[in-house]
Design an enzyme around this catalytic site. Sequence first.
Site, PDB file in Angstrom:
ATOM      1  N   SER A  49       0.838  -1.211   0.000  1.00 50.43           N
ATOM      2  CA  SER A  49       0.000   0.000   0.000  1.00 50.43           C
ATOM      3  C   SER A  49       0.864   1.249   0.000  1.00 50.43           C
ATOM      4  CB  SER A  49      -0.919  -0.001   1.220  1.00 50.43           C
ATOM      5  OG  SER A  49      -1.713  -1.162   1.241  1.00 50.43           O
ATOM      6  N   TYR A 112     -12.583  -4.470  -4.608  1.00 52.13           N
ATOM      7  CA  TYR A 112     -13.744  -3.773  -5.177  1.00 52.13           C
ATOM      8  C   TYR A 112     -15.015  -4.540  -4.817  1.00 52.13           C
ATOM      9  CZ  TYR A 112     -16.788  -1.303  -8.437  1.00 52.13           C
ATOM     10  OH  TYR A 112     -17.808  -0.561  -8.988  1.00 52.13           O
ATOM     11  N   TYR A 138      -2.239 -10.774   2.609  1.00 52.11           N
ATOM     12  CA  TYR A 138      -2.173  -9.406   3.113  1.00 52.11           C
ATOM     13  C   TYR A 138      -3.586  -9.017   3.517  1.00 52.11           C
ATOM     14  CZ  TYR A 138      -1.048  -4.325   2.892  1.00 52.11           C
ATOM     15  OH  TYR A 138      -0.873  -2.985   3.165  1.00 52.11           O
ATOM     16  N   LYS A 167       0.374 -10.813   6.459  1.00 52.46           N
ATOM     17  CA  LYS A 167       0.558  -9.479   7.042  1.00 52.46           C
ATOM     18  C   LYS A 167      -0.802  -9.039   7.550  1.00 52.46           C
ATOM     19  CE  LYS A 167       1.586  -4.645   6.130  1.00 52.46           C
ATOM     20  NZ  LYS A 167       1.864  -3.568   5.169  1.00 52.46           N
TER      21      LYS A 167
END
Length: 310
Positions: A49, A112, A138, A167
């Site tokens: 990110s 989305y 993640y 993560k």
Amino acid sequence: MRSTTKFQGIIPPVSIIFNDRGELDKKGMATVIDFLIDAGVDGLFFLGSGGEFSQMSVEERKEVASFTTEYVNGRVPVLIGTGSTSTREVVLLSQHAEKVGADAVVIINPYYWALTEENLFAHYSEIANSVHLPILLYNFPTLSGQDLSPEFVLQLVEKHENIVGIKETVENIAHIRDMILTVKGKFPDFVVFSGFDDHLFPTLSLGGDGAISASVNFAPELAIGVYKAFKENRIDQAVALHKRLAFIPTMYKLDSPFVNVVKEAMKLRGLDISTHVLPPARSLNNEKLAELKTILVKAELLPDPSGVQV
């Protein structure tokens, strides 16, 4: 494949450096990579990110993956973020990461559509079957809109030996606890990293493996210090460093996306880099830059201009 000894400790989600035209700044990128390796990180995660992957084209992401993997040249493990809203794109990017020599891929769930659990499982299964690389999941439900539950992750790990870790960028530390108890309880080599800076110490205390957190870009000594002190049972020192880390998350509230905040902090701490960010992120204004400096002073990462001990 289940062995993950090389994935542990402190792995920064590396900020990608661009010139003022939005092109990869290879010199600046090299500066950051060398700084982090010299600081003693246990790996480097590109295109997370904070690496602005969501603002890049497929070709731009491939360029970053190729350059960074080649430049690191095996000095530490390289993890490449390959997440996307499209399964086909994740497969393409993951296969590219494998081809250029990355050590693992890190994959956020599609952000989305809210997928049925069946479709989400099929998404990760198709990717896992397409590469031999280790895969770290993640989990960032605030941005993806959908949580990866410990029970769901366990099912994936049971089916795919190359899904080796996660993560956890989650608000609730109890989620990390349950991930450790549920998945590491059955697969002890499965690695669990915290995503938020101030979750590192509690994650370690619960039996987790380290952190993949943004502050390592500009203050690697804090997270690395917490990790080493904890592992060496110097708990008082680990707690003291953790208290300094606790100031860090306040800076991420200065802007959204906060990728600009991280780059400005890197520059304030002495890295000679461009702080250009890709739109829709924008440059940090002077007022917020002043607030950032104040936070860094409180975290003892910059000298106090007043000369008063904080």
